[in-house]
Design a protein around this motif. Structure first.
Motif, PDB file in Angstrom:
ATOM      1  N   ALA A 142       0.660  -1.222   0.035  1.00 46.74           N
ATOM      2  CA  ALA A 142      -0.098   0.102   0.135  1.00 46.74           C
ATOM      3  C   ALA A 142       0.828   1.336  -0.046  1.00 46.74           C
ATOM      4  O   ALA A 142       0.661   2.224  -0.751  1.00 46.74           O
ATOM      5  N   THR A 143       1.882   1.117   0.888  1.00 45.03           N
ATOM      6  CA  THR A 143       2.842   2.426   0.629  1.00 45.03           C
ATOM      7  C   THR A 143       3.541   2.568  -0.633  1.00 45.03           C
ATOM      8  O   THR A 143       3.867   3.844  -0.920  1.00 45.03           O
TER       9      THR A 143
ATOM     10  N   ALA B 296       1.078   4.093  -2.851  1.00 46.67           N
ATOM     11  CA  ALA B 296       0.809   5.464  -2.856  1.00 46.67           C
ATOM     12  C   ALA B 296       1.751   6.141  -3.403  1.00 46.67           C
ATOM     13  O   ALA B 296       1.585   7.641  -3.504  1.00 46.67           O
TER      14      ALA B 296
ATOM     15  N   ALA C  23      -1.510   0.807  -7.324  1.00 45.47           N
ATOM     16  CA  ALA C  23      -1.779  -0.854  -6.961  1.00 45.47           C
ATOM     17  C   ALA C  23      -1.713  -1.586  -8.077  1.00 45.47           C
ATOM     18  O   ALA C  23      -1.139  -2.609  -7.842  1.00 45.47           O
TER      19      ALA C  23
ATOM     20  N   ALA D 176      -8.317  -0.784   3.311  1.00 45.90           N
ATOM     21  CA  ALA D 176      -8.374   0.497   3.621  1.00 45.90           C
ATOM     22  C   ALA D 176      -7.724   0.873   4.880  1.00 45.90           C
ATOM     23  O   ALA D 176      -7.201   1.815   5.056  1.00 45.90           O
TER      24      ALA D 176
ATOM     25  N   TYR E  36      -4.719  -0.571   5.491  1.00 42.51           N
ATOM     26  CA  TYR E  36      -3.412  -0.508   4.992  1.00 42.51           C
ATOM     27  C   TYR E  36      -3.317   0.895   4.230  1.00 42.51           C
ATOM     28  O   TYR E  36      -2.388   1.493   4.330  1.00 42.51           O
ATOM     29  N   ALA E  37      -4.306   1.217   3.605  1.00 37.74           N
ATOM     30  CA  ALA E  37      -4.217   2.401   2.675  1.00 37.74           C
ATOM     31  C   ALA E  37      -4.023   3.706   3.536  1.00 37.74           C
ATOM     32  O   ALA E  37      -3.173   4.526   3.297  1.00 37.74           O
TER      33      ALA E  37
ATOM     34  N   ALA F  39      -0.738   3.649   5.006  1.00 37.01           N
ATOM     35  CA  ALA F  39       0.398   4.099   4.007  1.00 37.01           C
ATOM     36  C   ALA F  39       0.645   5.558   4.103  1.00 37.01           C
ATOM     37  O   ALA F  39       1.496   6.359   3.750  1.00 37.01           O
ATOM     38  N   GLN F  40      -0.747   6.454   4.104  1.00 36.59           N
ATOM     39  CA  GLN F  40      -0.786   7.300   3.916  1.00 36.59           C
ATOM     40  C   GLN F  40       0.035   8.439   5.109  1.00 36.59           C
ATOM     41  O   GLN F  40       0.486   9.289   5.095  1.00 36.59           O
TER      42      GLN F  40
END
Length: 179
Positions: free
Chosen positions: A68-69, A72, A78, A161, A163-164, A167-168
């Motif tokens: 995920a990171t 981003a 992805a 979500a 993980y997302a 990641a942010q």
């Protein structure tokens, strides 16, 4: 449920770092330098190496987190990350990154498998000695992180979500322990 009582419900390595904050600093600093420090490899490429090693080690938490990171921070997001994790040999990445992923996978299995020929192939594809060094260290470190997370049986979220969102936070704030 983790194999030991962590005193928190935080998934993955974050729960372990909260349990032993004295280890959070050094482990976070290592990840910060490897994945976000000065480098000719992009942050996304380094995250992709971490995700690839973690996927090959079957560490679901680390694989999902770093995928995920990477997504981003990489053009192709992805979709590209998924292609690399499925088969780096056919993924649309540079020959240099493909050669570095090969090195990372060899380190994951046994560092002694990295031969002069493999290093020469990476150099021929444009990898510098520093990039080769850093790839080996990322792969070795993520073998440790993967074994830490899986060896203590930490919780693994099911929701992409989560993980997302993580990641942010990593993209914006990095890996250094707060404080």
């Amino acid at each position: 449920m983790a194999h030991i009582e962590l005193g928190n419900d935080i998934p993955g390595i974050l729960g372990l770092l909260a349990y032993r904050p004295e280890t959070a600093g050094p482990l976070g600093e290592l990840a910060e330098v490897l994945l976000r420090g000065d480098s000719t490899l992009t942050r996304g490429e380094r995250e992709l190496i971490a995700a690839y090693v973690s996927r090959r080690n079957e560490c679901e938490y680390c694989s999902n987190s770093h995928a995920a990171t990477a997504a981003a921070q990489l053009p192709g997001g992805a979709g590209l990350v998924g292609q690399v994790l499925a088969d780096p040999g056919t993924a649309p990445v540079s020959a240099k990154l493909r050669a570095l992923l090969d090195i990372a996978d060899l380190v994951r299995v046994d560092g002694r498998l990295v031969s002069a020929d493999v290093v020469a192939k990476a150099r021929a594809a444009g990898a510098t000695d520093v990039e080769i060094h850093d790839t080996v260290l990322i792969a070795a470190a993520f073998c440790m992180y993967n074994r830490y997370v899986d060896g203590l049986g930490t919780a693994v979220p099911d929701d992409p979500a989560q993980y997302a969102a993580g990641a942010q936070i990593l993209v914006e704030h990095g890996y250094r322990a707060p404080g």
